[in-house]
Design an enzyme around this catalytic site. Structure first.
Site, PDB file in Angstrom:
ATOM      1  N   LEU A 147       0.837  -1.200   0.000  1.00 49.66           N
ATOM      2  CA  LEU A 147       0.000   0.000   0.000  1.00 49.66           C
ATOM      3  C   LEU A 147       0.869   1.245   0.000  1.00 49.66           C
ATOM      4  O   LEU A 147       1.811   1.356   0.791  1.00 49.66           O
ATOM      5  CB  LEU A 147      -0.898   0.001   1.243  1.00 49.66           C
ATOM      6  CG  LEU A 147      -1.589   1.318   1.584  1.00 49.66           C
ATOM      7  CD1 LEU A 147      -2.604   1.700   0.497  1.00 49.66           C
ATOM      8  CD2 LEU A 147      -2.262   1.250   2.953  1.00 49.66           C
ATOM      9  N   SER A 148       0.555   2.194  -0.872  1.00 50.45           N
ATOM     10  CA  SER A 148       1.178   3.516  -0.887  1.00 50.45           C
ATOM     11  C   SER A 148       2.687   3.390  -1.079  1.00 50.45           C
ATOM     12  O   SER A 148       3.127   2.856  -2.094  1.00 50.45           O
ATOM     13  CB  SER A 148       0.803   4.273   0.394  1.00 50.45           C
ATOM     14  OG  SER A 148       1.075   5.639   0.273  1.00 50.45           O
ATOM     15  N   ALA A 149       3.502   3.828  -0.122  1.00 57.50           N
ATOM     16  CA  ALA A 149       4.949   3.641  -0.265  1.00 57.50           C
ATOM     17  C   ALA A 149       5.277   2.156  -0.366  1.00 57.50           C
ATOM     18  O   ALA A 149       6.207   1.756  -1.078  1.00 57.50           O
ATOM     19  CB  ALA A 149       5.678   4.271   0.910  1.00 57.50           C
ATOM     20  N   ALA A 152       4.509   1.205  -3.909  1.00 56.78           N
ATOM     21  CA  ALA A 152       5.604   1.634  -4.780  1.00 56.78           C
ATOM     22  C   ALA A 152       6.802   0.709  -4.636  1.00 56.78           C
ATOM     23  O   ALA A 152       7.495   0.397  -5.618  1.00 56.78           O
ATOM     24  CB  ALA A 152       5.993   3.069  -4.453  1.00 56.78           C
ATOM     25  N   ILE A 171      -1.315  -1.173  -4.528  1.00 59.19           N
ATOM     26  CA  ILE A 171      -2.462  -0.410  -4.037  1.00 59.19           C
ATOM     27  C   ILE A 171      -2.020   1.025  -3.777  1.00 59.19           C
ATOM     28  O   ILE A 171      -1.128   1.266  -2.946  1.00 59.19           O
ATOM     29  CB  ILE A 171      -3.029  -1.019  -2.748  1.00 59.19           C
ATOM     30  CG1 ILE A 171      -3.348  -2.513  -2.934  1.00 59.19           C
ATOM     31  CG2 ILE A 171      -4.277  -0.261  -2.295  1.00 59.19           C
ATOM     32  CD1 ILE A 171      -3.716  -3.219  -1.646  1.00 59.19           C
TER      33      ILE A 171
END
Length: 316
Positions: A147-149, A152, A171
């Protein structure tokens, strides 16, 4: 050492990342510490869950938490270890340390941490290998999500070690290689730093010497996300459609409640790239009614991304 300007940009960017308030106290008993997994050049921690009834050669799911979250909190809200108990797979949680990033974000943009055999990426690869060997897991069914970082960083792992993973799920994340500094990272998150599709493909190809086959990917994004702009889902999709030699027009487009799903398939109808956009959803992971629980950036929208992702991977 960061320059004064870079520190200022980093601090000003906190409003784009998750709240500094940690997730509500989450039980830690479901996860065990993974120690002595290698040289750990990225200085990460590691936790895992192995169901008691886990069969031989079970799949492995690697889960990367978001900023300010812990492995235990993310697992509590997303429900990965509970689903693992149901379906019979192992779960690995790399965990960022505050010494590496004050907000416990995986450093998905720092060149030293996102290259093959270097930094945080190499630490995660070492964890995976240690768990595979110790528990006789199936090397052909290794999956990664975040998720998020963490999303990435999941994209980083798919790019730098594509031969390791059968598939991945990102995500509210970002495409691989689009940023190399804090300020560039913030621009990417806002959607104001656009890298061409051709350049994204070059970045992915140059991340390893791998020539295929390539992992499939499912991408999840809130349409009302003001932290990671929805255009980032398009960038991730373009990067992976490029590596799979797929066109811009999806083979299937569906509306499933609040979710719009686009799918790009191979000649046999197997989905290689999938984009799920959730109407009116902000920044976070979708949580359903039957698995996990709502919390900071874990959004109760009636769709369990955990269960849906596992079904996409055909392990649940």
């Amino acid at each position: 050492m960061k320059s004064l300007a870079e520190r200022f940009v980093h601090l000003s960017g906190l409003r784009y990342w998750m709240s500094l308030e940690e997730s509500a106290a989450a039980p830690v008993g479901r996860l065990a510490a993974l120690d002595d997994f290698g040289s750990n050049p990225g200085g990460l921690g590691a936790h895992y869950h192995m169901p008691g009834s886990c069969p031989p050669h079970a799949p492995l799911v690697v889960v990367l938490h978001g900023c300010t979250q812990s492995a235990a909190a993310y697992d509590h809200h997303a429900g990965w270890s509970r689903l693992a108990d149901e379906a019979g797979f192992a779960v690995l949680y790399p965990e960022q340390q505050q010494a590496n990033n004050p907000n416990r974000c995986f450093n998905w943009f720092r060149p030293g941490d996102i290259r093959r055999d270097g930094g945080e990426a190499h630490s995660i690869r070492q964890m995976i290998e240690a768990l595979i060997v110790r528990h006789d897991l199936d090397r052909d069914r290794i999956f990664i999500t975040g998720l998020s970082a963490g999303g990435a960083m999941a994209a980083v792992m798919l790019a730098t070690y594509p031969e390791v993973f059968a598939s991945g799920a990102v995500i509210a994340g970002l495409a691989y290689g689009g940023a190399k500094t804090v300020s560039e990272a913030l621009d990417c998150m806002r959607g104001s730093r656009a890298t061409s599709d051709a350049d994204l493909l070059v970045l992915l190809r140059s991340a390893s010497s791998h020539g295929g086959p390539w992992p499939s990917i499912t991408i999840w994004q809130g349409a009302a996300d003001h932290t990671v702009a929805p255009s980032n889902a398009d960038h991730i999709s373009a990067q992976w459609r490029g590596i799979h030699d797929l066109g811009a027009v999806p083979d299937r487009s569906e509306t499933l409640g609040i979710r719009a799903r686009q799918s790009w398939c191979d000649e046999k109808g197997n989905t290689l790239v999938e984009v799920n956009t959730l109407r009116d959803m902000g920044h976070g992971a979708p949580v359903g009614d039957d698995l996990g629980s709502a919390g900071p950036h874990m959004l109760a929208v009636g769709v369990s991304s955990t269960r849906e992702i596992a079904q996409f991977w055909q392990i649940s």
